[in-house]
Write an enzyme that holds these catalytic residues in place. Structure first.
Site, PDB file in Angstrom:
ATOM      1  N   ASP A  13       0.699  -1.110  -0.029  1.00  5.17           N
ATOM      2  CA  ASP A  13       0.328   0.436   0.421  1.00  5.17           C
ATOM      3  C   ASP A  13       0.956   1.191   0.173  1.00  5.17           C
ATOM      4  O   ASP A  13       0.723   2.156   0.280  1.00  5.17           O
ATOM      5  CB  ASP A  13      -0.571  -0.224   1.388  1.00  5.17           C
ATOM      6  CG  ASP A  13      -1.631  -1.059   1.192  1.00  5.17           C
ATOM      7  OD1 ASP A  13      -2.334  -1.471   0.125  1.00  5.17           O
ATOM      8  OD2 ASP A  13      -1.771  -1.931   2.410  1.00  5.17           O
ATOM      9  N   LYS A  16       1.825   1.888  -4.989  1.00  7.90           N
ATOM     10  CA  LYS A  16       2.550   1.697  -6.090  1.00  7.90           C
ATOM     11  C   LYS A  16       1.922   1.614  -8.103  1.00  7.90           C
ATOM     12  O   LYS A  16       2.210   1.884  -8.783  1.00  7.90           O
ATOM     13  CB  LYS A  16       3.932  -0.229  -6.036  1.00  7.90           C
ATOM     14  CG  LYS A  16       4.163  -0.507  -4.875  1.00  7.90           C
ATOM     15  CD  LYS A  16       4.631  -2.159  -4.767  1.00  7.90           C
ATOM     16  CE  LYS A  16       3.400  -3.148  -4.242  1.00  7.90           C
ATOM     17  NZ  LYS A  16       2.770  -2.135  -2.904  1.00  7.90           N
ATOM     18  N   GLY A  42      -4.120  -4.982  -3.760  1.00  5.31           N
ATOM     19  CA  GLY A  42      -4.490  -3.986  -4.490  1.00  5.31           C
ATOM     20  C   GLY A  42      -4.276  -3.269  -5.238  1.00  5.31           C
ATOM     21  O   GLY A  42      -3.830  -2.269  -4.136  1.00  5.31           O
ATOM     22  N   HIS A  43      -4.247  -2.494  -6.325  1.00  2.00           N
ATOM     23  CA  HIS A  43      -3.254  -1.556  -6.534  1.00  2.00           C
ATOM     24  C   HIS A  43      -4.493  -0.322  -7.390  1.00  2.00           C
ATOM     25  O   HIS A  43      -5.087  -0.883  -7.644  1.00  2.00           O
ATOM     26  CB  HIS A  43      -2.638  -1.708  -8.057  1.00  2.00           C
ATOM     27  CG  HIS A  43      -0.988  -3.104  -7.449  1.00  2.00           C
ATOM     28  ND1 HIS A  43       0.355  -2.935  -7.647  1.00  2.00           N
ATOM     29  CD2 HIS A  43      -0.947  -3.098  -5.739  1.00  2.00           C
ATOM     30  CE1 HIS A  43       1.010  -3.780  -7.556  1.00  2.00           C
ATOM     31  NE2 HIS A  43       0.226  -3.377  -5.599  1.00  2.00           N
ATOM     32  N   GLN A 176       2.562  -5.782  -2.994  1.00  2.00           N
ATOM     33  CA  GLN A 176       2.905  -6.029  -1.773  1.00  2.00           C
ATOM     34  C   GLN A 176       4.118  -4.903  -0.923  1.00  2.00           C
ATOM     35  O   GLN A 176       4.741  -4.242  -2.012  1.00  2.00           O
ATOM     36  CB  GLN A 176       3.143  -7.769  -0.709  1.00  2.00           C
ATOM     37  CG  GLN A 176       2.135  -8.327  -0.643  1.00  2.00           C
ATOM     38  CD  GLN A 176       1.446  -8.906  -1.925  1.00  2.00           C
ATOM     39  OE1 GLN A 176       1.939  -9.298  -2.598  1.00  2.00           O
ATOM     40  NE2 GLN A 176       0.030  -9.290  -2.344  1.00  2.00           N
TER      41      GLN A 176
HETATM   42  P1  IMP Z   1      -2.280 -12.795   2.574  1.00  2.00           P
HETATM   43  O1  IMP Z   1      -1.056 -12.150   1.778  1.00  2.00           O
HETATM   44  O2  IMP Z   1      -3.130 -12.707   2.508  1.00  2.00           O
HETATM   45  O3  IMP Z   1      -1.589 -14.137   3.122  1.00  2.00           O
HETATM   46  O4  IMP Z   1      -2.183 -12.097   3.920  1.00  2.00           O
HETATM   47  C1  IMP Z   1      -0.377 -12.220   4.782  1.00  2.00           C
HETATM   48  C2  IMP Z   1       0.032 -10.357   5.437  1.00  2.00           C
HETATM   49  O5  IMP Z   1      -0.139  -9.765   4.376  1.00  2.00           O
HETATM   50  C3  IMP Z   1      -1.389 -10.039   6.459  1.00  2.00           C
HETATM   51  O6  IMP Z   1      -0.684  -9.118   6.830  1.00  2.00           O
HETATM   52  C4  IMP Z   1      -2.067  -9.499   5.158  1.00  2.00           C
HETATM   53  O7  IMP Z   1      -3.017  -8.175   5.537  1.00  2.00           O
HETATM   54  C5  IMP Z   1      -1.157  -8.659   4.067  1.00  2.00           C
HETATM   55  N1  IMP Z   1      -0.800  -8.999   2.750  1.00  2.00           N
HETATM   56  C6  IMP Z   1      -0.813  -9.405   1.891  1.00  2.00           C
HETATM   57  N2  IMP Z   1      -1.210  -8.367   0.827  1.00  2.00           N
HETATM   58  C7  IMP Z   1      -1.074  -7.237   1.429  1.00  2.00           C
HETATM   59  C8  IMP Z   1      -1.481  -6.381   0.121  1.00  2.00           C
HETATM   60  O8  IMP Z   1      -1.114  -5.328  -0.741  1.00  2.00           O
HETATM   61  N3  IMP Z   1      -1.497  -4.706   0.768  1.00  2.00           N
HETATM   62  C9  IMP Z   1      -1.460  -4.813   2.171  1.00  2.00           C
HETATM   63  N4  IMP Z   1      -0.878  -5.876   2.815  1.00  2.00           N
HETATM   64  C10 IMP Z   1      -1.520  -7.199   2.141  1.00  2.00           C
HETATM   65 MG    MG Z   2      -2.909  -2.217  -1.678  1.00  2.00          MG
END
Ligand code: IMP
Ligand code: MG
Length: 336
Positions: A13, A16, A42-43, A176
Site C-alpha cells: 500500500d 505502487k 490491491g493496486h 505487497q
Molecule cells: P495474505 O497475503 O493474504 O496471506 O496476508 C498476509 C499478510 O500480508 C496480512 O497481514 C495481509 O494484510 C498482508 N497483505 C497481503 N497483501 C497485501 C497488500 O497488497 N497490501 C497490504 N497488505 C497485504
Molecule cells: Mg494495496
C-alpha cells in the site's frame, strides 16, 4: 531506462499502482507485467476521473498500447481476472502464463476458516496462502487447465525477455512490500512468498542481469494491515487527525499507521538493490504540496523531508506523488 522493476519498501500500500500507471504512460511501456503474490494485492489507479482497484491486471493498463502480462509466479483467481479484463477494457492485450497457479474456492475457504491465518496473521482471505501451499505440494491447478483462461495464455517469460532484448520499455510491477516478504519480513506476520525485487524478476522469468532500474516505493508514512509489529504506531484517532487514516483496498480493513521509518527503508533498499526512490503521498504530510509537478515549487518543509530521505538513504528520490491522480507527480528522473 529499459527494464524497470517497481517494488514496495514497507508493508504494501505504498502507492505502487500510481507509480506504475504513471511510468507506463510517460515512458510508453511496451509491456507491463505483474509479479508478486496474486489477488491479495490491491493496486489503486486514479486516471481521467475514474478509480480502478486492480488485483490482477497490471496498473499500466492506462497506457493503451501496453501489453499487459501476468508472470507464471503469480496466482490467478479466474473470476477476479476476467472481471478486471472487462473493467479495464483491456481485452486483446492481456496475457497470462500457462503456469500461473489457480486460486479455487477451497483455498479461499481455508484462508478464511483457519484461525492461524485469518485470526493471528490477519490475511486478506483471498486464498493466496493456501494456493501457494498447494503449489509447493504440486497439487495446485495451473492456468492452462482452465478453459475460460485459454484465450489469454501466452509464454510470458519469452515475451518479456524478447522485449527487453529489443530495447523496449518493460515495467515489472511488484506487489505487497518488503516487510511482508516470507523470507525478509516480520515472520510469521508475512505473506506467502518473497516479494522483493529478485523474486519479482523470477515471477516473470527475468534473470538478474536484465534489469536496469529498481524503483522502491515508500509512502510518506507507514501503514500496515493485519497482525505484526509496527514501530512507532499511532492511535486511530491520531491517524485521522494527521490524515493518515486509510482502509485497505482488498479487505476494507483499517490500516494501522506510523511515521516514515528510516531504518526499515534503509534495509528495504539493501534487500531490493534499489536504484531510485519513489515517494508517494507527500501532499498528505504537506497539504500545500498538493498537485505540484515541479520540485522547486514544493513548500520548504516538504523539500527538507525529501532531502533528509536522500541524505539518510543515499539514493535519489526521483518520483514524488503529490496527489491521487496518476499524473499528480514530480518526475526528477532526468534531472542532472
Ligand atoms: P495474505 O497475503 O493474504 O496471506 O496476508 C498476509 C499478510 O500480508 C496480512 O497481514 C495481509 O494484510 C498482508 N497483505 C497481503 N497483501 C497485501 C497488500 O497488497 N497490501 C497490504 N497488505 C497485504
Ligand atoms: Mg494495496
Amino acid at each position: 531506462m529499459v527494464c524497470t522493476v517497481v517494488v514496495g519498501g514497507f508493508f504494501g500500500d505504498e502507492g505502487k499502482g500510481k507509480i506504475v500507471s504513471y511510468l507506463a504512460l510517460k515512458d510508453k511501456a511496451s509491456i507491463v507485467v505483474r509479479a508478486g503474490v496474486g489477488p491479495n494485492a490491491g493496486h489503486t489507479v486514479h486516471y481521467r476521473g475514474k478509480t480502478y482497484k486492480l488485483r490482477q491486471i497490471p496498473s499500466g493498463f492506462v497506457y493503451e498500447k501496453a501489453r499487459l502480462l501476468i508472470g507464471p509466479g503469480v496466482l490467478v483467481n479466474p473470476e477476479v481476472f476476467l472481471k478486471e479484463v472487462e473493467v479495464t477494457g483491456a481485452e486483446g492485450r492481456v496475457g497470462i502464463d500457462k503456469y500461473c497457479a489457480i486460486i479455487e474456492q477451497s483455498h479461499i475457504d481455508r484462508d478464511r476458516r483457519e484461525k492461524h491465518l485469518s485470526g493471528k496473521i490477519g490475511t486478506t482471505g483471498s486464498g493466496c496462502g493456501p494456493a501457494n501451499a498447494d503449489r509447493a505440494l504440486r497439487v495446485v491447478k495451473v492456468a492452462e487447465q482452465i478453459p475460460e483462461l485459454r484465450p489469454y495464455i501466452t509464454d510470458v517469460p519469452l515475451e518479456v525477455n524478447e522485449a527487453v532484448d529489443r530495447g523496449d520499455v518493460v515495467i515489472v510491477e511488484g506487489t505487497q512490500g518488503t516487510f511482508l516478504s516470507l523470507y525478509h519480513g516480520t515472520y510469521p506476520y508475512v505473506t506467502s512468498k518473497d516479494v522483493c525485487a529478485a523474486s519479482a524478476c523470477a515471477d516473470v522469468g527475468l534473470g538478474p542481469k536484465k534489469v536496469d532500474e529498481v524503483i522502491i516505493v515508500f509512502k510518506s508514512y507507514v501503514t500496515r494491515v493485519g497482525g505484526g509489529p509496527l514501530e512507532g504506531e499511532i492511535s486511530k484517532e491520531e491517524a485521522k487527525r494527521r490524515g493518515w487514516y486509510e482502509v485497505a483496498t482488498v479487505t476494507g480493513r483499517e490500516r494501522r499507521a506510523a511515521p516514515f521509518n528510516f531504518k526499515l527503508a534503509k534495509r528495504a533498499i539493501m534487500l531490493n538493490s534499489a536504484t531510485q526512490i519513489a515517494l508517494t503521498k507527500l501532499d498528505v504530510l504537506f497539504p500545500e504540496a498538493r498537485g505540484i509537478k515541479e520540485y522547486e515549487k514544493l513548500p520548504t518543509q516538504a523539500k527538507e523531508f525529501v532531502e533528509k530521505i536522500e541524505s539518510e538513504l543515499k539514493l535519489p528520490v526521483t518520483l514524488i506523488g503529490t496527489g491521487p491522480d496518476c499524473k499528480e507527480i514530480i518526475d526528477r528522473r532526468f534531472e542532472v
